[in-house]
Design a protein around this motif. Structure first.
Motif, short mmCIF file in Angstrom:
data_model
loop_
_atom_site.label_atom_id
_atom_site.label_comp_id
_atom_site.label_asym_id
_atom_site.label_seq_id
_atom_site.Cartn_x
_atom_site.Cartn_y
_atom_site.Cartn_z
N GLY A 116 15.20 5.82 3.74
CA GLY A 116 14.85 4.50 4.26
C GLY A 116 13.47 4.01 3.86
O GLY A 116 13.04 2.96 4.30
N GLY A 117 12.78 4.76 3.03
CA GLY A 117 11.46 4.36 2.56
C GLY A 117 11.53 3.68 1.20
O GLY A 117 12.60 3.49 0.63
N TYR A 118 10.37 3.34 0.69
CA TYR A 118 10.28 2.70 -0.62
C TYR A 118 9.25 3.47 -1.42
O TYR A 118 8.17 3.82 -0.91
CB TYR A 118 9.86 1.23 -0.46
N ARG A 119 9.53 3.77 -2.68
CA ARG A 119 8.66 4.58 -3.53
C ARG A 119 8.44 3.91 -4.89
O ARG A 119 9.28 3.17 -5.36
CB ARG A 119 9.26 5.96 -3.76
N VAL A 120 7.32 4.27 -5.50
CA VAL A 120 7.03 3.86 -6.87
C VAL A 120 6.34 5.03 -7.55
O VAL A 120 5.57 5.77 -6.92
CB VAL A 120 6.18 2.56 -6.94
N GLY A 121 6.67 5.28 -8.83
CA GLY A 121 6.12 6.42 -9.53
C GLY A 121 5.52 6.07 -10.89
O GLY A 121 5.99 5.17 -11.57
N GLY A 138 4.26 7.37 -5.10
CA GLY A 138 3.71 6.83 -3.86
C GLY A 138 4.81 6.43 -2.89
O GLY A 138 5.86 5.92 -3.30
N ILE A 139 4.55 6.65 -1.62
CA ILE A 139 5.44 6.25 -0.54
C ILE A 139 4.82 5.02 0.14
O ILE A 139 3.66 5.07 0.57
CB ILE A 139 5.64 7.35 0.50
N LYS A 140 5.58 3.95 0.24
CA LYS A 140 5.08 2.73 0.86
C LYS A 140 4.70 3.00 2.31
O LYS A 140 5.46 3.61 3.05
CB LYS A 140 6.14 1.63 0.77
N LYS A 141 3.50 2.56 2.69
CA LYS A 141 3.02 2.75 4.06
C LYS A 141 3.74 1.82 5.02
O LYS A 141 4.17 0.76 4.68
CB LYS A 141 1.51 2.48 4.14
N ASP A 167 0.85 -1.18 0.00
CA ASP A 167 0.00 0.00 0.00
C ASP A 167 0.89 1.23 0.00
O ASP A 167 1.89 1.29 0.71
CB ASP A 167 -0.91 0.00 1.23
N TYR A 168 0.49 2.22 -0.80
CA TYR A 168 1.25 3.46 -0.94
C TYR A 168 0.35 4.66 -0.71
O TYR A 168 -0.83 4.63 -1.05
CB TYR A 168 1.84 3.57 -2.36
N THR A 169 0.93 5.72 -0.17
CA THR A 169 0.26 7.01 -0.05
C THR A 169 0.86 7.93 -1.11
O THR A 169 2.08 7.99 -1.25
CB THR A 169 0.49 7.62 1.35
N ILE A 170 0.00 8.63 -1.83
CA ILE A 170 0.50 9.56 -2.85
C ILE A 170 1.22 10.70 -2.14
O ILE A 170 0.69 11.31 -1.21
CB ILE A 170 -0.65 10.08 -3.73
N ASP A 171 2.44 10.99 -2.60
CA ASP A 171 3.28 12.02 -1.97
C ASP A 171 2.88 13.41 -2.46
O ASP A 171 3.58 14.03 -3.25
CB ASP A 171 4.76 11.74 -2.25
#
Length: 188
Positions: A148-153, A185-188, A22-26
């Motif tokens: 230290g986070g994980y992102r996808v664009g 998105g930033i991984k929750k 799950d990701y939150t839009i940055d």
């Protein structure tokens, strides 16, 4: 054989693996945007954006079809870089923000077309009217960020008809609004 197993284990530990997440839009870090453009009477392009929106999505590179996307937009945050025009856009001729304080997109189906290309079908609601739209999207990339986070664009485009949402008729050259979406998105 032990060296090969150890090397494989180290490589796997160092390589980010894509799993359903799950990701939150940055929107806070300004790494996402919802932009629009429409021909102004067929003579030039009127461009703008929505400054306030939020959303989340679920994404798994190994099962793209299971992805889900939800985005909420504050139409009163419309910004065309011209205060008087923005006042008109917020009025009854266009967004009617005094009667409708939100717009949204909820995905129904995500298709993996290969090579990072996606076809996202969902319901777009504006001015209380819901219509199905298709977003042509591309995955830009994913991985660890420096904090230290994980992102996808992703990026995507779609069009909506002004008439479908009871907006002022500006003639055939201005019948369609083009939407350009940039989502990180930033991984929750």
């Amino acid at each position: 054989m032990t060296r090969k197993l150890l090397a494989a284990a180290l490589f796997t530990a160092m390589t980010p693996l894509a799993f359903a997440a799950d990701y939150t839009i940055d929107d806070k870090g300004a790494h996402a945007s919802i932009n629009f453009k429409v021909k102004h009477l067929g003579y030039s392009w009127l461009t703008g954006r929505f400054n306030t929106f939020s959303g989340d999505f679920n994404y798994d590179a190994n099962n793209v079809a299971a992805s889900k996307i939800n985005v909420n937009i504050d139409p009163a945050s419309v910004d065309s870089n011209h205060a008087e025009r923005d006042k008109h856009l917020k009025g009854k001729d266009f967004l009617d923000v005094s009667s409708f304080d939100s717009a949204s997109f909820v995905s129904k189906k995500v298709e993996d077309l290969g090579n990072g290309k996606l076809k996202i079908t969902g319901d777009f609601t504006l001015k209380g009217i819901t219509k199905e739209v298709v977003i042509d999207a591309n995955k830009i990339g994913e991985g660890q960020d420096p904090w230290g986070g994980y992102r996808v664009g992703f990026e995507g485009t779609t069009q909506i008809a002004m008439a479908d949402y009871n907006m002022m008729d500006l003639g055939p050259a201005s019948a369609q609004i083009e939407l350009e979406l940039h989502v990180e998105g930033i991984k929750k």
